[in-house]
Design a protein around this motif. Sequence first.
Motif, short mmCIF file in Angstrom:
data_model
loop_
_atom_site.label_atom_id
_atom_site.label_comp_id
_atom_site.label_asym_id
_atom_site.label_seq_id
_atom_site.Cartn_x
_atom_site.Cartn_y
_atom_site.Cartn_z
N GLU A 1 3.56 13.89 -11.67
CA GLU A 1 3.88 13.95 -13.20
C GLU A 1 2.78 14.40 -14.03
O GLU A 1 3.01 15.23 -14.96
CB GLU A 1 4.17 12.65 -13.57
N LEU A 2 1.76 13.95 -13.73
CA LEU A 2 0.51 14.84 -14.28
C LEU A 2 0.12 16.23 -13.88
O LEU A 2 -0.31 17.07 -15.17
CB LEU A 2 -0.79 14.12 -14.11
N GLU A 3 0.44 16.61 -12.94
CA GLU A 3 0.60 18.09 -12.61
C GLU A 3 1.46 18.79 -13.39
O GLU A 3 1.16 20.10 -14.23
CB GLU A 3 0.51 18.23 -10.89
N ASN A 4 2.68 18.27 -13.40
CA ASN A 4 3.68 18.81 -14.17
C ASN A 4 3.40 18.82 -15.79
O ASN A 4 3.74 19.95 -16.45
CB ASN A 4 5.13 18.20 -13.89
N GLU A 5 3.10 17.81 -16.20
CA GLU A 5 2.57 17.82 -17.56
C GLU A 5 1.40 18.83 -17.86
O GLU A 5 1.49 19.62 -19.01
CB GLU A 5 2.15 16.37 -18.04
N LEU A 6 0.35 18.84 -16.94
CA LEU A 6 -0.60 19.90 -17.40
C LEU A 6 0.01 21.37 -17.25
O LEU A 6 -0.51 22.09 -18.04
CB LEU A 6 -1.74 19.62 -16.30
N THR A 7 0.68 21.61 -16.19
CA THR A 7 1.44 22.91 -16.14
C THR A 7 2.19 23.24 -17.29
O THR A 7 1.94 24.44 -18.02
CB THR A 7 2.20 23.14 -14.97
N ASN A 8 3.03 22.31 -17.85
CA ASN A 8 3.76 22.55 -19.03
C ASN A 8 2.55 22.65 -20.22
O ASN A 8 3.08 23.61 -21.09
CB ASN A 8 4.67 21.43 -19.38
N ASN B 1 0.81 -1.20 -0.02
CA ASN B 1 0.03 0.26 -0.04
C ASN B 1 0.79 1.25 -0.01
O ASN B 1 0.41 2.25 -0.52
CB ASN B 1 -0.93 -0.03 1.23
N GLN B 2 1.96 1.10 0.76
CA GLN B 2 2.91 2.38 0.94
C GLN B 2 3.41 2.50 -0.83
O GLN B 2 3.41 3.73 -1.06
CB GLN B 2 3.99 2.12 1.41
N LEU B 3 3.95 1.56 -1.26
CA LEU B 3 4.51 1.56 -2.51
C LEU B 3 3.42 2.19 -3.74
O LEU B 3 3.70 2.98 -4.26
CB LEU B 3 4.97 0.32 -3.10
N ALA B 4 2.23 1.63 -3.49
CA ALA B 4 1.18 2.00 -4.26
C ALA B 4 0.71 3.48 -3.98
O ALA B 4 0.51 4.11 -5.18
CB ALA B 4 -0.21 1.04 -3.99
N ASN B 5 0.77 4.03 -2.75
CA ASN B 5 0.62 5.33 -2.56
C ASN B 5 1.71 6.26 -3.17
O ASN B 5 1.44 7.47 -3.61
CB ASN B 5 0.53 5.53 -0.79
N GLN B 6 2.72 5.84 -3.07
CA GLN B 6 4.00 6.48 -3.48
C GLN B 6 3.86 6.62 -4.93
O GLN B 6 4.27 7.68 -5.72
CB GLN B 6 5.44 5.81 -2.96
N LEU B 7 3.58 5.72 -5.57
CA LEU B 7 3.53 5.51 -7.04
C LEU B 7 2.33 6.49 -7.54
O LEU B 7 2.58 7.20 -8.43
CB LEU B 7 3.06 4.23 -7.67
N ASP B 8 1.20 6.43 -6.77
CA ASP B 8 0.19 7.53 -6.79
C ASP B 8 0.46 8.96 -6.92
O ASP B 8 0.44 9.65 -7.60
CB ASP B 8 -1.05 7.02 -6.27
N ASN B 9 1.39 9.14 -5.91
CA ASN B 9 1.61 10.34 -5.63
C ASN B 9 2.65 10.86 -6.73
O ASN B 9 2.60 12.23 -7.28
CB ASN B 9 2.33 10.64 -4.23
#
Length: 409
Positions: free
Chosen positions: A351-358, A338-346
């Motif tokens: 990444e999605l936020e950076n892509e959207l801002t770009n 679950n920790q790994l999954a949360n880390q991957l989700d974060n």
Amino acid sequence: MLEELITDINNFSEKQVDHDIVTQEKTYFSIYNNKIAQPFHKFWFNIPNTKFFRNYNDYSVLYFALNNKSSSVLKLIGFIKKLSEHLKNLFEKTFDSIQVDLPWKEYESYPYLLSFYTNQDIIFTDSDKNILTLDKLDTAQSYSLLFEIKNVKLHKIELDDITSYKLKYNLNILMIQQEPQLNLKSFLLSKINKQPEQSIQNQNLTSNTNSRPQLPFLSQLSNVVLKSESDNKTDSNDKPKSTSNGPKKLIDLNEILEIKSRLIKVNLESEKNTDNDDNKSGKNATLENTLIEQKNQLKKVKTKEKSLLKHLKKQSKKKKKQSKSIEEDLEKELELENQLANQLDNELELELENELTNELNQENQSIDKKNKKEKKVKKDKKDKKEKKNKEKNVEKESDDLEKELEMFG
């Protein structure tokens, strides 16, 4: 028809595996068994004689125990391991440093634990094919499972500037069928009831043998003059020839049988002459002895049953302790996952936020450029219009001057 859809685990071939296109833009990949006549058919497997171990997240994940010493289970494990090796070689062409996570936990002296996902279409029946709900699963019962490999999921792991990948199976249960229950109570009672009967029969046999008349014909034989070999060669007067060494004794079977029959008659007559009270007392004594022996045998059976129950209780306590330790290990592993999954989700969200801002910045830049162009075009038009107006005014002024000059002639 259903048997034709189940995967043959005896033979694995890399050519039987169809799969989605492997690209870095995807996360989930489906694999198909092209040995089945239907296209896009996933790998289906059937496992008998499993035990329900536990559930997770309100029966969304189920854990079943497999006997890793069974030949059918070993064949299934070997088949999935070969499939995993093939998938690893396939994905290594696109992803560096990739591993395949097997869907079970292996132990040396404990059954393997296999995890499955569930959905609303799962079928759960008892041994009489009556539909049940998943909350009726019992750890004391055995079940047959039908499941499929729904897909494999690609996990990206970044640690200390090192990127690696892991493939995980998503196993989906299609059907659970409860196997017939074992009636241990009736089995043990039948075993216990048989033992006293056998002991009683043995006691009756021994009592019968003891009640037979003891024939003392062997002691009588010592007083009988036995014939020697020389008796077979008698003279006309049938007198035995004496030797210095004495007569050599040989047993004649006919004489033994004759003596035995006479002794039996003597014993029977003596038994008839005995008092009836003595017979009754003897019979009562033997009956009392047999009853006491039977009672002792029953006590032994009860003590054996108690020792067996103690042994079973010890085994159940030991199994409970092992299951608790395994449950704790599983909970720790689930927390780590679950920790790994949360880390991957974060990380994915960042990444999605950076892509959207770009993308937004690029759009804003393009809009600014477009606005600048439009402003420039408008300005050019305005300048041209002003220039034309000036030219018209100059022409008008020149015309007016010419007219005035003509008037002053």
